[in-house]
Design a protein around this motif. Sequence first.
Motif, PDB file in Angstrom:
ATOM      1  N   SER A  18      11.825 -13.663   3.685  1.00 51.55           N
ATOM      2  CA  SER A  18      11.718 -12.202   3.652  1.00 51.55           C
ATOM      3  C   SER A  18      12.735 -11.553   4.583  1.00 51.55           C
ATOM      4  O   SER A  18      13.383 -10.566   4.232  1.00 51.55           O
ATOM      5  CB  SER A  18      10.297 -11.759   4.029  1.00 51.55           C
ATOM      6  N   ALA A  19      12.889 -12.122   5.786  1.00 47.23           N
ATOM      7  CA  ALA A  19      13.824 -11.558   6.753  1.00 47.23           C
ATOM      8  C   ALA A  19      15.266 -11.675   6.259  1.00 47.23           C
ATOM      9  O   ALA A  19      16.042 -10.708   6.316  1.00 47.23           O
ATOM     10  CB  ALA A  19      13.667 -12.259   8.100  1.00 47.23           C
TER      11      ALA A  19
ATOM     12  N   LYS B 148      13.571  -2.561   1.671  1.00 49.00           N
ATOM     13  CA  LYS B 148      13.321  -3.538   2.721  1.00 49.00           C
ATOM     14  C   LYS B 148      11.825  -3.697   2.980  1.00 49.00           C
ATOM     15  O   LYS B 148      11.309  -4.814   3.127  1.00 49.00           O
ATOM     16  CB  LYS B 148      14.028  -3.112   4.015  1.00 49.00           C
TER      17      LYS B 148
ATOM     18  N   TYR C 287       8.870  -7.041   3.091  1.00 46.99           N
ATOM     19  CA  TYR C 287       7.980  -7.417   4.193  1.00 46.99           C
ATOM     20  C   TYR C 287       6.509  -7.299   3.792  1.00 46.99           C
ATOM     21  O   TYR C 287       5.682  -8.122   4.197  1.00 46.99           O
ATOM     22  CB  TYR C 287       8.289  -6.564   5.424  1.00 46.99           C
TER      23      TYR C 287
ATOM     24  N   ALA D 251       8.196 -16.148   5.555  1.00 49.09           N
ATOM     25  CA  ALA D 251       8.649 -15.216   6.597  1.00 49.09           C
ATOM     26  C   ALA D 251      10.168 -15.276   6.756  1.00 49.09           C
ATOM     27  O   ALA D 251      10.838 -14.237   6.838  1.00 49.09           O
ATOM     28  CB  ALA D 251       7.958 -15.545   7.923  1.00 49.09           C
TER      29      ALA D 251
END
Length: 608
Positions: free
Chosen positions: A97-98, A278, A282, A94
Amino acid sequence: MVGTGGPVATFSVWDYVVFAGTILLAAGIGLFQAIRSRKETSSVEFLLGGRQMTAVPVAMSLTASFMSGITVIGTPTEAYRFGAAFWLFGFAYAIMSAITAEIFVPLFYRLGITSAYEYLEMRFSRSLRILGTSMYIVQTALYTGLVIYAPALALNQITGLDLWGVLVATGAVCIVYCSLGGLKAVIWTDVIQMVIMLAGFVAVIARGAVLQGGLTKIWEDAGQGGRLEAFDFDPDPLKRHTFWTITVGGSVMWVSIYSINQSQVQRYISCKTLGHAKMSLYVNMVGLWLTVSLAVFSGLTMFSIYKNCDPFANGDVGTYDQMLPYLVMDILADYPGIPGLFVAAAYSGTLSTVSSSINALVAVTVEDFILPLCKNLTEKQVFWMNMGLSVFFGVLCIGMAGVASVMGSVLQAALSIFGMISGPLLGLYLLGMLFRTSNSMGGLVGMMLGLVLTLWVGIGGQIFPPTDEKTNPLQVSTVGCNSTMGQNYTTAAPWTSAVTLTSQPDVRPPLADSWYSLSYLYFSLLGTLTTVVSGLLVSVITGGCKQEEINPDLFVRMSDLVCFSCWSKTKDSDVTEKAATDFHLKADNSTFKDFDPMSKDVEKTTKL
């Protein structure tokens, strides 16, 4: 009887049919893409899919390219031996990914690059770009050799397939659909292979649940065996897996893999809009969560079945990396074609990773080495060069499988390679993207210091592996085995690594139980911090504060971040990549129309 040791069944005719059919399907997609796009022979089409890909197939490809045969075979074994702590990588995925989606993707997309290492020349110098590309090629060749070798070794022991025959066949299939189909073939093949990988895990879990009396029973067995104690908050950096090593060290390691690794960059910049790029990251995050969850639960299922008869301790397998294939043949041999599906799952992971690596190696070689020297090549010539390089790198990666055979446990060895080399590279990118005072001298010295430190600790850890006190393997038993062959943990096959309890060297230097025992997940963090801190110091000393103004497009913008773009929407957030006719893509990229070079280095970059 299942779970009591001894020899297992071998492949049936139907297993071979399913396995071969999967491999042929993968090659067929490459041929189909080649025929379908035979008139679109541009390098942009070959290397970036014409920059017309959408988020979901790219996301699945991002997931599949690093969820390789190493994941299929290594992660369940990790959960079996060390417990479910590996699932904590979900937090790392997580964070990765951000950071990648909000910091790196907008920057690379805005610059319209084909090779991730173009940025190093734009920001620093040509020499740093060449150095970064060279490090990537060495890293990727080693990693890809490991990816080819590991599942081939394990499956050779279980199915009897000829080891080097399988290696060559695997590489040959990848070469075919990489050289003929380019990135589109790689991405769409990855989508199919991702589905097959997940189906293999589901088959193992479902059959295990039937044999053990339900998923609840598997969970209870795992708890009683200490496999569910995942949250260890001990801050000791020498312990192999804790909450901190995985969430902090693991996050930095995965950022280095996804944000600057050409195999991944090449995928998300192939998306037709920045929004798709993007979103692909995600969606990929969800794919990583699903894959690691199924892989870890497959390992817990394996423990539930073998809790009273460890196949390695009983001498049924030569290394722990053979455990999952052994389990498949033990519990699924009565279902024709299902073991073949699992083998196809392992090799699907291998094919997807190898094909990604070959395609990325071709891209960086052409962009960073060939085109700057041979500027007058036609599109046709570059296209045929791409195909030739695909064959060359395919053969090279097969050859590197021999080197990979001595690198130990497949999962840790793979992640260690990325940590040792990608960590300093990530530090170099952060130095350029976040700090205006950094210069070429600072970047070079910082990265070399980071690389020296990570190679020192990484190679030292291979020669003098950490003790069981630091790696913390959980207990296994042979009390329920039908026949124990007397093999113990110290008689493992010669390719078994520290993670699989190799015998320790007779003489251990003082550093062996301190510096060399550093968790492999901190290699990347060590390299990144060393590069940034030392790079900034050297830059300040060598006049970094007195540089001429540098093009602002080379730095991270506040508006790139999703939390700021909601308030300050810029035209860059809606940039759509056009089907460029120029290989470097700057003719059709709005950023380069307004490019205002402020230094000689930047001016040279814009003319390439």
